[in-house]
Write a protein that holds these residues in place. Sequence first.
Motif, PDB file in Angstrom:
ATOM      1  N   MET A   1       0.850  -1.186   0.000  1.00 41.47           N
ATOM      2  CA  MET A   1       0.000   0.000   0.000  1.00 41.47           C
ATOM      3  C   MET A   1       0.889   1.240   0.000  1.00 41.47           C
ATOM      4  O   MET A   1       1.897   1.292   0.684  1.00 41.47           O
ATOM      5  CB  MET A   1      -0.917  -0.013   1.213  1.00 41.47           C
ATOM      6  N   THR A   2       0.496   2.229  -0.806  1.00 45.61           N
ATOM      7  CA  THR A   2       1.243   3.474  -0.862  1.00 45.61           C
ATOM      8  C   THR A   2       1.233   4.165   0.488  1.00 45.61           C
ATOM      9  O   THR A   2       0.211   4.230   1.164  1.00 45.61           O
ATOM     10  CB  THR A   2       0.633   4.406  -1.921  1.00 45.61           C
ATOM     11  N   ASN A   3       2.369   4.687   0.877  1.00 49.53           N
ATOM     12  CA  ASN A   3       2.444   5.429   2.121  1.00 49.53           C
ATOM     13  C   ASN A   3       1.449   6.582   2.079  1.00 49.53           C
ATOM     14  O   ASN A   3       1.410   7.347   1.108  1.00 49.53           O
ATOM     15  CB  ASN A   3       3.864   5.942   2.317  1.00 49.53           C
ATOM     16  N   PRO A   4       0.606   6.758   3.098  1.00 55.85           N
ATOM     17  CA  PRO A   4      -0.434   7.800   3.043  1.00 55.85           C
ATOM     18  C   PRO A   4       0.141   9.198   2.913  1.00 55.85           C
ATOM     19  O   PRO A   4      -0.465  10.060   2.265  1.00 55.85           O
ATOM     20  CB  PRO A   4      -1.199   7.605   4.349  1.00 55.85           C
ATOM     21  N   ASP A   5       1.290   9.459   3.537  1.00 53.06           N
ATOM     22  CA  ASP A   5       1.890  10.789   3.390  1.00 53.06           C
ATOM     23  C   ASP A   5       2.263  11.067   1.933  1.00 53.06           C
ATOM     24  O   ASP A   5       2.072  12.179   1.425  1.00 53.06           O
ATOM     25  CB  ASP A   5       3.127  10.908   4.274  1.00 53.06           C
ATOM     26  N   ARG A  35     -10.851  10.220  -7.676  1.00 56.32           N
ATOM     27  CA  ARG A  35      -9.600   9.479  -7.529  1.00 56.32           C
ATOM     28  C   ARG A  35      -8.730  10.060  -6.421  1.00 56.32           C
ATOM     29  O   ARG A  35      -7.719   9.452  -6.034  1.00 56.32           O
ATOM     30  CB  ARG A  35      -8.808   9.464  -8.842  1.00 56.32           C
ATOM     31  N   MET A  36      -9.109  11.237  -5.905  1.00 57.36           N
ATOM     32  CA  MET A  36      -8.392  11.811  -4.790  1.00 57.36           C
ATOM     33  C   MET A  36      -8.835  11.120  -3.494  1.00 57.36           C
ATOM     34  O   MET A  36     -10.015  10.842  -3.293  1.00 57.36           O
ATOM     35  CB  MET A  36      -8.658  13.318  -4.688  1.00 57.36           C
ATOM     36  N   ALA A  37      -7.884  10.852  -2.610  1.00 53.76           N
ATOM     37  CA  ALA A  37      -8.202  10.150  -1.370  1.00 53.76           C
ATOM     38  C   ALA A  37      -8.779  11.088  -0.325  1.00 53.76           C
ATOM     39  O   ALA A  37      -9.728  10.732   0.375  1.00 53.76           O
ATOM     40  CB  ALA A  37      -6.952   9.459  -0.816  1.00 53.76           C
ATOM     41  N   ALA A 105      -4.819   5.361  -6.093  1.00 49.99           N
ATOM     42  CA  ALA A 105      -6.249   5.077  -6.144  1.00 49.99           C
ATOM     43  C   ALA A 105      -6.511   3.624  -6.530  1.00 49.99           C
ATOM     44  O   ALA A 105      -7.421   2.981  -5.988  1.00 49.99           O
ATOM     45  CB  ALA A 105      -6.934   6.025  -7.135  1.00 49.99           C
ATOM     46  N   VAL A 106      -5.730   3.099  -7.465  1.00 46.88           N
ATOM     47  CA  VAL A 106      -5.893   1.693  -7.858  1.00 46.88           C
ATOM     48  C   VAL A 106      -5.611   0.775  -6.677  1.00 46.88           C
ATOM     49  O   VAL A 106      -6.324  -0.217  -6.451  1.00 46.88           O
ATOM     50  CB  VAL A 106      -4.966   1.373  -9.047  1.00 46.88           C
ATOM     51  N   ARG A 107      -4.591   1.092  -5.904  1.00 51.79           N
ATOM     52  CA  ARG A 107      -4.287   0.266  -4.739  1.00 51.79           C
ATOM     53  C   ARG A 107      -5.408   0.346  -3.702  1.00 51.79           C
ATOM     54  O   ARG A 107      -5.714  -0.656  -3.037  1.00 51.79           O
ATOM     55  CB  ARG A 107      -2.960   0.704  -4.125  1.00 51.79           C
ATOM     56  N   ARG A 108      -6.026   1.502  -3.558  1.00 55.05           N
ATOM     57  CA  ARG A 108      -7.154   1.596  -2.636  1.00 55.05           C
ATOM     58  C   ARG A 108      -8.333   0.784  -3.138  1.00 55.05           C
ATOM     59  O   ARG A 108      -9.055   0.146  -2.357  1.00 55.05           O
ATOM     60  CB  ARG A 108      -7.559   3.057  -2.435  1.00 55.05           C
ATOM     61  N   LEU A 138      -2.023  -4.941   0.743  1.00 56.19           N
ATOM     62  CA  LEU A 138      -3.158  -4.065   0.478  1.00 56.19           C
ATOM     63  C   LEU A 138      -3.808  -3.546   1.745  1.00 56.19           C
ATOM     64  O   LEU A 138      -4.783  -2.799   1.677  1.00 56.19           O
ATOM     65  CB  LEU A 138      -4.214  -4.814  -0.350  1.00 56.19           C
ATOM     66  N   GLU A 139      -3.303  -3.959   2.895  1.00 59.17           N
ATOM     67  CA  GLU A 139      -3.886  -3.513   4.158  1.00 59.17           C
ATOM     68  C   GLU A 139      -3.860  -1.990   4.236  1.00 59.17           C
ATOM     69  O   GLU A 139      -2.827  -1.357   4.064  1.00 59.17           O
ATOM     70  CB  GLU A 139      -3.100  -4.100   5.330  1.00 59.17           C
ATOM     71  N   GLN A 140      -5.012  -1.366   4.481  1.00 60.12           N
ATOM     72  CA  GLN A 140      -5.095   0.091   4.476  1.00 60.12           C
ATOM     73  C   GLN A 140      -5.585   0.649   5.801  1.00 60.12           C
ATOM     74  O   GLN A 140      -6.138   1.737   5.864  1.00 60.12           O
ATOM     75  CB  GLN A 140      -5.999   0.583   3.353  1.00 60.12           C
TER      76      GLN A 140
END
Length: 341
Positions: A1-5, A35-37, A105-108, A138-140
Amino acid sequence: MTNPDLALRAEQAVIGAALRDPQQLDQIAYLTPDRMAHPTNRALLGALIESRTSNPAAPATRMPELVAQKAAVRGVGADYLRRLADAAPQPRAIASYARLVQEAAVRRDLALHLDRLRAPSAGQRGPEPALDRLTQRLEQAPLTAKFSEPAPEPYQPRPLPANSQEVRLDLRLERQDTVLADLLQNPEHIREVSAWLYPEAFEAGPRREVYEAIVVLAERGDPVDTLTVEWEVDRQDPERYEVKVEVIVEERPDYLARLATTAVVVGAAVELGGEIMAEDIRATLANDFGSIDVTARGPGAEPKPSPDVRVTGPAPQVEPAPLLQPPPAQQAHVVQPNVRP
């Protein structure tokens, strides 16, 4: 998962670049606000698109006021948007930042199927290691709080505390930092240097990871800045986010910010990169060939006794080998003339 920062910084980079140059929105027409988180960023991108459509001739200086009015987000005014624009790394690289937003966004989206992937399928027997690894990546869980907070402040590099002392590095590491700083600030030299300077010449850890990320970005034609480099490093190995330099814990955002603000001479990467490579070659040769006996017998040199051989008694008498007798001389055959009377 992409780092949220990193995901938030990518979204802010897109919005900031569009605020500084609204025409750049034409390059990312495929990027929709959903697509924005972060909800604030979703509202701002939607307001940007509407302002650009309804006022195509509006100058960039008016965009903060127009967007703030259309977005109507509490705590987000024209001053906030101006700071967001100033924090944008490279407005001309908005398409690259939009791709980062899409990737996150795809990873989310994949993470939404986490429960279904974890549920055993009909007739499935035993554990599925591949699915387990995928669901772990994928854990978010940490994203929930990060993306539900109020409007995030525009990203600013975290400076060292005023009462802290700068860590003194040895000359070898200082040379490596100077090369990385030059490549980060002057990406036009990356292809020239990467043609002969291999990543293994850098110290294992953040320096090698940053150099590999810089080279990969340049080969793909992507912009090279603190955001894209950190994103690429995190993409390669998200687990190694914090690294230790001597006794100081140093995070990559601070390290990259320090590289980006280090005063360097343009082209220093070419000269110092040669020294780094030569030093690594010398160290490799010393490690690989250090055990070879350089006193081995050469032409005209007397052999030296091995220090491991000990003589505990008189030397044995060796009979000389008998001399070989020369072969007997062969008698030449004399042909007598046949004389007739």
